[in-house]
Design a protein around this motif. Structure first.
Motif, short mmCIF file in Angstrom:
data_model
loop_
_atom_site.label_atom_id
_atom_site.label_comp_id
_atom_site.label_asym_id
_atom_site.label_seq_id
_atom_site.Cartn_x
_atom_site.Cartn_y
_atom_site.Cartn_z
N TRP A 99 -44.41 15.98 13.60
CA TRP A 99 -45.53 16.02 13.24
C TRP A 99 -46.37 14.90 13.51
O TRP A 99 -47.20 14.40 12.78
N SER A 100 -46.18 14.21 14.58
CA SER A 100 -47.03 12.98 14.88
C SER A 100 -48.30 13.35 15.62
O SER A 100 -49.08 12.31 15.34
N THR A 101 -48.40 14.30 16.28
CA THR A 101 -49.88 14.60 17.04
C THR A 101 -50.28 16.08 16.72
O THR A 101 -51.47 15.97 16.57
N ASN A 102 -49.37 16.85 16.64
CA ASN A 102 -50.02 18.24 16.77
C ASN A 102 -49.90 18.89 15.43
O ASN A 102 -48.65 19.07 14.65
N PHE A 103 -51.10 19.40 14.61
CA PHE A 103 -51.04 19.82 13.31
C PHE A 103 -51.59 21.22 13.32
O PHE A 103 -51.79 22.04 12.27
N ASP A 104 -51.59 21.92 14.66
CA ASP A 104 -52.19 23.35 14.29
C ASP A 104 -51.26 24.49 13.56
O ASP A 104 -51.92 25.35 13.18
N ASP A 105 -50.08 24.25 13.47
CA ASP A 105 -49.19 25.19 12.89
C ASP A 105 -49.23 25.10 11.49
O ASP A 105 -48.67 25.94 10.76
N LEU A 106 -49.79 24.08 10.83
CA LEU A 106 -49.85 23.74 9.34
C LEU A 106 -50.84 25.23 8.71
O LEU A 106 -51.58 25.52 9.22
N GLU A 107 -50.28 25.24 7.63
CA GLU A 107 -51.20 26.40 6.93
C GLU A 107 -52.50 25.82 6.21
O GLU A 107 -52.48 24.40 5.83
N LYS A 108 -53.52 26.59 6.34
CA LYS A 108 -54.95 26.07 5.87
C LYS A 108 -55.07 26.93 4.62
O LYS A 108 -55.15 27.97 4.45
N TYR A 109 -55.29 25.93 3.44
CA TYR A 109 -55.81 26.58 2.30
C TYR A 109 -57.23 26.07 1.85
O TYR A 109 -57.93 25.12 1.96
N TYR A 110 -57.90 27.19 1.21
CA TYR A 110 -59.58 26.98 0.86
C TYR A 110 -59.52 27.21 -0.79
O TYR A 110 -58.65 27.93 -1.35
N LEU A 111 -60.27 26.19 -1.31
CA LEU A 111 -60.60 25.70 -2.38
C LEU A 111 -61.97 26.07 -2.95
O LEU A 111 -62.70 25.33 -2.50
N LYS A 112 -62.17 26.85 -4.15
CA LYS A 112 -63.52 26.96 -4.79
C LYS A 112 -63.26 26.35 -5.96
O LYS A 112 -62.83 27.00 -6.82
N ILE A 113 -63.82 25.28 -6.11
CA ILE A 113 -63.67 24.64 -7.33
C ILE A 113 -65.07 24.20 -8.18
O ILE A 113 -66.02 24.01 -7.89
N ARG A 114 -64.66 24.64 -9.33
CA ARG A 114 -65.82 24.66 -10.29
C ARG A 114 -65.50 23.76 -11.62
O ARG A 114 -64.78 23.95 -12.17
N ILE A 115 -66.42 22.58 -11.70
CA ILE A 115 -66.20 21.25 -12.50
C ILE A 115 -66.92 21.63 -13.41
O ILE A 115 -68.08 22.19 -13.42
N ARG A 116 -66.90 20.77 -14.66
CA ARG A 116 -67.83 20.64 -15.63
C ARG A 116 -69.04 19.87 -15.15
O ARG A 116 -68.95 19.12 -14.35
N SER A 117 -70.30 20.29 -15.46
CA SER A 117 -71.59 19.52 -15.20
C SER A 117 -71.57 18.35 -15.61
O SER A 117 -72.14 17.19 -14.79
N GLU A 118 -71.09 17.95 -16.77
CA GLU A 118 -71.19 16.62 -17.13
C GLU A 118 -70.11 16.42 -18.37
O GLU A 118 -69.22 17.39 -18.38
#
Length: 815
Positions: free
Chosen positions: A607-626
């Protein structure tokens, strides 16, 4: 002239008669003949609750009975009896909840290790969010993870001037979202890599229905399991755990912290929830595992005598109820606990039920085996599958799926003697690896492996003689990979715990930017600290009894303000509350440095150069406004993604004896890589490796036949009679011979009067060793005999029906 009269029927009438003859009787549709049972009642309740009507449903309708999930893993039983294969997912849920509870308990109290300052050492809010994300993203069967704090008991470092202040409520939660119609994915299929992350504590102060601490929340039995912490009498009775720490500068420290209840306490550290409908959230039927999180409260008083340990939060892991196998077999040995679906199987009187894993919440997850004294008909090859029985019509069920009674049953002889020389020689020729076989270290290198000699050699190595070069060379302490066959499946839960930490580190290093500036009082998370990584590594050992050691090894100059950093946690005995933690960066010898280890170099080069085979994860984060917000807002980067390794991207070592290490056993190690941005945040780079180490001798070996390409050193070493029987593995017998049973083949039957219908592999192996030693043996008796011919009644019926049909066709269509 006399003419032969021919009886003629109208063709339509003939067709009706033929249909009646072929059908014999009117056929009842599937399931119409079956009476209503508990499965139907639970299924009806599941289908009656939806996302639209759950807010107005009675609270009892949102919860299943407690016995709807049977055979729940119990920490008191894990190291004693084997866990059923259909409960390994629940066991992983169990261990993950323990892991997170131990980590948060440690890190919340770790401020006592550091000097007292007018600042907090607590993790930031993104640490909480990404921790729950990693729990779910690294485990396909785990669909939700959360940490629920009691009111005004959660501290944070994410706001300015917030020292020694608490949030009213704080509950970071992640659940797996369905991204089928998400515009991010144009493929229009669910990737299972989209996660909805929310702070359930950011609610209106006057809203009781959104407050998870009140009864109006209706589905918060996971909160009520441990919180609020109400203890009669003394509060300082919380269970303590001891960690001996050795830092990189060779300084030592012993840290004692409070945590969840011990495994030897009642009710133990974990409680299971009833299956419930996750109304308004994921809108699924789920089952949760709940473990309390301990902290010292109140904080920063300056008077330790008024600070007491208490449960301030709960770690909750959930999985879909529909993914949990049910057991439809009658109550009995192995199925004696509460089980709502007991005795709903369709096995007949001459058969007995045996559960099969992998079916989830649906009928048919069992097979019907013949009872002792019975055998399968000659036309049947394997036990009857429950799925076939459940789909059968009434007529099919009544006339099939039975076993024939064995007419003549033998008694096992009371006395037996040595085998004749000629017969003994014939058996030994079939097992040539027992004639003049190699013993000692060389037994693992021969082509025809003798399993008894290999196991004897493995057991002969211990921490006292492993360094004796007269007995073993360094190469002798590393076994061939095929000797550890099965580790990838049997230690998958342990490997996923290492993958979870690697996944979290990848997420934190790619999502969090400690130099970012936000509006208002919110501060970005600080870089990872030494205490956090030590706690994460220790939690791997604390949360899973099969893990003997765990380490987090950082690449050179990739951890903040450190050249090398490698926290390594381990235990010295199985059931203990005392653990050890070392920073292996203190080892200055080139040979001992972790950067030179084969598993580290393998993953670094991969894993020194090629990272194409890694899994890609998507996050929809909702935090407190204050700080004291009554609603959430989208995180500044919405949605945000990161790349991390999957289970297949890790590396399994060959079995080896850790003679110079801390766990002096035959072990197997799994290593998972983690990644982060470079200094310019423009491209990914390899950051390090997380490892877990398991005891090899807890592995079940498989002596049954396998495919030619299966890398199993013990393949086809069973002693079943190949002509009359076949081998079936038995789980739970560890690294020893005899972990199988010899089932009779089609056309053969078990000859003896016994409570079982097979030959136990341990008995077969024992009698074979008696044969090898030329002692009295029964080995030649352990074979099935030819079954008697079945009745010919069904054959005469078929001949009669065929003759009638032929005659009818002749009458109908003769001109």
């Amino acid at each position: 002239m006399w003419r032969k009269s021919v009886l003629r029927f109208p063709k339509l009438t003939c067709l009706f008669i033929l249909a009646a003859l072929l059908g014999e009787h009117s056929v009842v549709g599937q399931f119409e003949w079956q009476s209503r049972d508990e499965f139907d009642a639970v299924k009806y309740q599941m289908d009656s609750v939806t996302a639209e009507n759950c807010p107005i449903k009675n609270v009892n309708e949102l919860h299943m009975p407690e016995d709807a999930v049977s055979h729940l893993p119990d920490i008191k039983d894990i190291n004693i009896n084997p866990v059923f294969p259909n409960r390994t997912a629940l066991l992983h849920l169990h261990n993950m909840a323990l892991n997170r509870a131990f980590f948060w308990s440690y890190i919340l109290q770790a401020r006592f290790i550091r000097p007292a300052t007018n600042d907090t050492y607590d993790p930031g809010m993104m640490y909480y969010f990404l921790s729950t994300v990693a729990d779910v993203s690294s485990n396909p069967r785990l669909n939700s993870s959360a940490v629920y704090f009691s009111p005004n008991m959660s501290y944070t470092s994410s706001y300015r001037s917030f020292f020694n202040k608490t949030l009213p409520l704080f509950a970071p939660r992640t659940f797996r979202a369905d991204d089928y119609n998400d515009p991010i994915h144009l493929e229009r299929y669910s990737t299972l890599n989209m996660f909805d992350v929310r702070d359930l504590g950011a609610i209106s102060k006057n809203s009781k229905s959104e407050n998870y601490t009140t009864d109006y929340y209706r589905i918060n039995k996971w909160y009520q399991a441990w919180l609020p912490d109400q203890v009669d009498g003394r509060q300082d009775t919380k269970t303590t755990y001891q960690v001996k720490i050795r830092y990189a500068n060779n300084t030592n420290e012993t840290f004692t912290f409070h945590g969840p209840p011990g495994a030897d306490e009642v009710p133990g550290p974990l409680k299971w929830t009833q299956p419930y409908f996750d109304c308004g959230r994921s809108n699924k039927w789920v089952v949760g595992a709940v473990v309390p999180i301990a902290d010292i409260f109140p904080r920063h008083t300056g008077f330790r005598h008024i600070e007491y340990p208490t449960y301030t939060a709960a770690a909750v892991m959930e999985m879909d109820f529909e993914r949990i196998d049910i057991n439809q077999c009658p109550k009995g040995q192995g199925n004696d606990g509460p089980n709502r679906f007991a005795d709903t199987a369709r096995c007949k009187e001459t058969t007995e039920c045996e559960p099969i894993h992998g079916y989830g919440f649906r009928r048919g997850g069992y097979q019907c085996r013949c009872k002792p004294g019975h055998r399968l008909p000659n036309t049947v090859r394997r036990p009857y599958l429950g799925e076939i029985l459940e789909r059968a019509t009434s007529e099919q069920h009544n006339e099939n799926f039975h076993c024939d009674k064995i007419g003549w049953i033998q008694k096992q002889p009371v006395q037996w003697g040595k085998m004749t020389p000629l017969l003994r020689l014939q058996y030994l020729e079939r097992n040539s690896n027992y004639m003049n076989s190699t013993q000692g270290p060389n037994s693992t290198h021969t082509k025809a492996k003798n399993i008894d000699h290999i196991i004897s050699y493995i057991r002969s190595v211990n921490e006292h003689n492993c360094n004796n070069r007269a007995l073993f060379s360094p190469d002798d302490l590393i076994l061939h990979g095929d000797i550890g066959y099965g580790a990838e499946q049997q230690f998958e839960n342990e490997a996923r715990m290492a993958l979870r930490l690697a996944n979290f580190l990848s997420a934190f290093l790619q999502v969090v930017d400690s130099t970012e500036v936000f509006s208002g009082n919110r501060l970005p998370d600080r870089p990872l600290t030494e205490d956090q990584l030590m706690a994460e590594t220790l939690a791997l050992v604390l949360g899973n009894t099969k893990i003997w050691a765990a380490g987090t090894f950082w690449e050179r100059r990739k951890f903040p303000n450190r050249t090398l950093f490698a926290p390594y946690a381990y235990k010295e005995q199985l059931n203990t509350r005392k653990f050890k933690l070392e920073d292996l960066a203190r080892l200055n010898s080139t040979d001992d440095l972790y950067l030179k280890k084969p598993w580290y170099q393998h993953l670094k080069s991969r894993w020194s150069t090629n990272f194409d085979d890694l899994e890609k994860y998507y996050l929809k984060i909702r935090i407190r406004s204050e700080e004291y917000a009554d609603h959430t807002q989208k995180y500044e980067h919405f949605p945000i993604s990161y790349k991390a390794a999957d289970l297949r991207h890790g590396y399994w070592t060959r079995p080896y004896f850790d003679c110079n290490g801390f766990v002096k056993k035959w072990v197997s190690t799994y290593a998972a890589p983690f990644f982060g941005w470079d200094s310019l945040r423009t491209k990914l780079e390899f950051k390090g490796v997380v490892t877990v180490t398991m005891d090899l001798q807890t592995l079940d070996i498989n002596q049954c036949p396998g495919k030619y390409h299966t890398p199993n050193a013990f393949k086809e070493t069973n002693k079943c009679d190949a002509k009359t029987s076949y081998c079936v593995p038995i789980l739970g017998r560890g690294f020893d011979t005899g972990g199988y049973k010899c089932e009779c083949k089609q056309g053969y039957e078990y000859p003896f009067e016994d409570a079982i219908t097979y030959f136990d592999g341990q008995l077969v192996e024992s009698e074979f060793l008696n044969l090898v030693a030329n002692q009295a043996t029964r080995y030649d008796m352990y074979k099935c005999r030819l079954a008697s011919a079945s009745t010919n009644t069904s054959t005469w019926i078929m001949i009669f029906v065929f003759a009638v049909i032929t005659n009818m066709v002749t009458l109908c269509f003769t001109r």
